[in-house]
Write an enzyme that holds these catalytic residues in place. Structure first.
Site, mmCIF file in Angstrom:
data_model
loop_
_atom_site.group_PDB
_atom_site.id
_atom_site.type_symbol
_atom_site.label_atom_id
_atom_site.label_comp_id
_atom_site.label_asym_id
_atom_site.label_seq_id
_atom_site.Cartn_x
_atom_site.Cartn_y
_atom_site.Cartn_z
ATOM 1 N N ASN A 12 13.299 -0.943 1.368
ATOM 2 C CA ASN A 12 13.350 0.140 0.380
ATOM 3 C C ASN A 12 12.806 1.409 1.026
ATOM 4 O O ASN A 12 11.599 1.522 1.232
ATOM 5 C CB ASN A 12 12.507 -0.263 -0.839
ATOM 6 C CG ASN A 12 12.319 0.883 -1.818
ATOM 7 O OD1 ASN A 12 13.061 1.857 -1.793
ATOM 8 N ND2 ASN A 12 11.312 0.764 -2.676
ATOM 9 N N LYS A 14 12.655 4.326 -0.184
ATOM 10 C CA LYS A 14 12.083 5.284 -1.146
ATOM 11 C C LYS A 14 12.617 6.699 -0.855
ATOM 12 O O LYS A 14 13.754 6.833 -0.439
ATOM 13 C CB LYS A 14 10.555 5.249 -1.102
ATOM 14 C CG LYS A 14 10.003 3.840 -1.158
ATOM 15 C CD LYS A 14 8.534 3.842 -1.426
ATOM 16 C CE LYS A 14 7.984 2.444 -1.216
ATOM 17 N NZ LYS A 14 6.681 2.257 -1.829
ATOM 18 N N HIS A 99 11.534 -0.807 -10.088
ATOM 19 C CA HIS A 99 10.460 -0.665 -9.093
ATOM 20 C C HIS A 99 9.233 -0.072 -9.784
ATOM 21 O O HIS A 99 9.368 0.774 -10.681
ATOM 22 C CB HIS A 99 10.930 0.231 -7.945
ATOM 23 C CG HIS A 99 9.975 0.220 -6.784
ATOM 24 N ND1 HIS A 99 8.818 0.956 -6.780
ATOM 25 C CD2 HIS A 99 9.983 -0.466 -5.613
ATOM 26 C CE1 HIS A 99 8.164 0.732 -5.642
ATOM 27 N NE2 HIS A 99 8.851 -0.129 -4.917
ATOM 28 N N GLU A 101 7.269 2.146 -8.980
ATOM 29 C CA GLU A 101 7.188 3.614 -8.969
ATOM 30 C C GLU A 101 8.041 4.218 -10.079
ATOM 31 O O GLU A 101 7.700 5.263 -10.632
ATOM 32 C CB GLU A 101 7.574 4.140 -7.575
ATOM 33 C CG GLU A 101 6.446 3.864 -6.578
ATOM 34 C CD GLU A 101 6.876 3.619 -5.150
ATOM 35 O OE1 GLU A 101 7.999 3.976 -4.778
ATOM 36 O OE2 GLU A 101 6.062 3.036 -4.398
ATOM 37 N N GLU A 169 6.026 -7.683 -6.776
ATOM 38 C CA GLU A 169 5.323 -6.648 -6.022
ATOM 39 C C GLU A 169 4.062 -6.237 -6.775
ATOM 40 O O GLU A 169 4.141 -5.396 -7.693
ATOM 41 C CB GLU A 169 6.218 -5.424 -5.857
ATOM 42 C CG GLU A 169 7.520 -5.688 -5.149
ATOM 43 C CD GLU A 169 8.050 -4.430 -4.491
ATOM 44 O OE1 GLU A 169 8.115 -4.406 -3.268
ATOM 45 O OE2 GLU A 169 8.344 -3.464 -5.201
ATOM 46 N N GLY A 175 2.100 -0.052 -0.433
ATOM 47 C CA GLY A 175 1.728 1.114 0.372
ATOM 48 C C GLY A 175 0.239 1.247 0.630
ATOM 49 O O GLY A 175 -0.212 2.296 1.086
ATOM 50 N N SER A 214 3.065 -4.110 1.197
ATOM 51 C CA SER A 214 2.407 -4.055 2.508
ATOM 52 C C SER A 214 2.809 -5.184 3.447
ATOM 53 O O SER A 214 1.985 -5.665 4.237
ATOM 54 C CB SER A 214 0.881 -4.004 2.336
ATOM 55 O OG SER A 214 0.506 -2.812 1.672
HETATM 56 C C1 PEP Z 1 7.970 -1.171 -1.913
HETATM 57 O O1 PEP Z 1 8.097 0.035 -2.014
HETATM 58 O O2 PEP Z 1 8.718 -1.905 -2.583
HETATM 59 C C2 PEP Z 1 6.960 -1.695 -1.003
HETATM 60 C C3 PEP Z 1 6.736 -2.979 -1.015
HETATM 61 O O3 PEP Z 1 6.297 -0.802 -0.214
HETATM 62 P P1 PEP Z 1 5.298 -1.130 1.030
HETATM 63 O O4 PEP Z 1 5.979 -2.215 1.858
HETATM 64 O O5 PEP Z 1 5.202 0.145 1.776
HETATM 65 O O6 PEP Z 1 4.033 -1.625 0.463
#
Ligand code: PEP
Length: 252
Positions: A12, A14, A99, A101, A169, A175, A214
């Site tokens: 992803n 973003k 997601h 976000e 998640e 992040g 992460s």
């Molecule tokens: C994500 O945006 O779905 C995500 C898991 O980000 P990151 O791997 O940067 O934590």
């Protein structure tokens, strides 16, 4: 891993990436098509501005791709939105919906997420439906209640292994460099697997459940080796082909 289920490692991007970043997508394709990327399916989910260009780079190859969101509407006066049919028209396989976000910044509810997933499936896409608790919810012991509600209310009841992927998640892991312990991941994925059985019956056993938050080359093998972890949704570490491929190498 789940027996007889091909894992998915999805990147992803973003709101990251300009035209120059297409070189990373080309490098991913090169490795996958050369058979160097391991057994998992690799998918790249670029920002909307790069999708048509990424589609050209990926046409005829084995890397799949998708959109980071889609409208619940089929078309019409929805300025700024992108329909699932528009993604499908370019050759997309996936749409991420729900997601964290988008749930947080755009206040998307479970029922909106479900409507988006249904629109994606109706257009012939697979919906990657994201769920996960916030730090405050985990600290107050609400993680199972929250994720159970999100799974029950965000997943389309008519879906199944060919149309739905769940991404667990934990919001506090996205992040941040933080990850749950392998035992915590195992327990949550096991709980989601049981919920999928309630929703989809025997088919629930084959719906892919990704872990996201992460994931990086140094922790991929451990996280992706956990029972009922059928791949990863990767943010930051998917922007560079070398890192993304190093994560996928957990399935070599
Ligand atoms: C994500 O945006 O779905 C995500 C898991 O980000 P990151 O791997 O940067 O934590």
């Amino acid at each position: 891993m789940t027996p007889d289920v091909r894992p998915l490692v999805a990147g992803n991007w973003k709101m990251n990436g300009l035209k120059a970043s297409l070189a990373e997508i080309a490098a991913m394709r090169k490795a996958v098509d050369a058979g160097e990327a391991g057994a998992a399916e690799l998918a790249v989910i670029p920002p909307f501005t790069l999708i048509a260009l990424a589609a050209e780079k990926l046409a005829g190859g084995s890397v799949t791709w998708g959109g980071q969101d889609c409208s619940p509407q089929a078309g019409g006066a929805y300025t700024g939105d992108t329909s699932a049919a528009m993604l499908k028209d370019l050759g997309a396989t996936y749409a991420i919906v729900g997601h964290s976000e988008r749930r947080t910044i755009h206040h998307e509810t479970d029922s909106e997420v479900r409507a988006k997933a249904e629109a994606a499936i109706k257009a012939g896409l697979k919906a990657i439906v994201c769920v996960g608790e916030t730090r405050a919810e985990r600290e107050t012991g609400l993680e199972y209640a929250v994720v159970t509600r999100q799974v029950r209310e965000s997943l389309p009841p008519d879906g199944g292994p060919d149309t739905v992927v769940v991404a667990y998640e934990p919001v506090w892991a996205i992040g941040t460099g933080l990850t749950p312990t392998p035992a915590d991941v195992a327990k949550m994925h096991d709980s989601i697997r049981r919920l999928l059985g309630e929703i989809y019956g025997a088919n629930g056993a084959k719906v892919r459940i990704l872990y996201g938050g992460s994931v990086k080359p140094s922790n991929a093998k451990e996280l992706l080796g956990i029972d009922h972890v059928d791949g990863a949704l990767v943010g930051g570490a998917s922007l560079k082909a070398a890192d993304f491929l190093a994560i996928a190498a957990a399935y070599r």
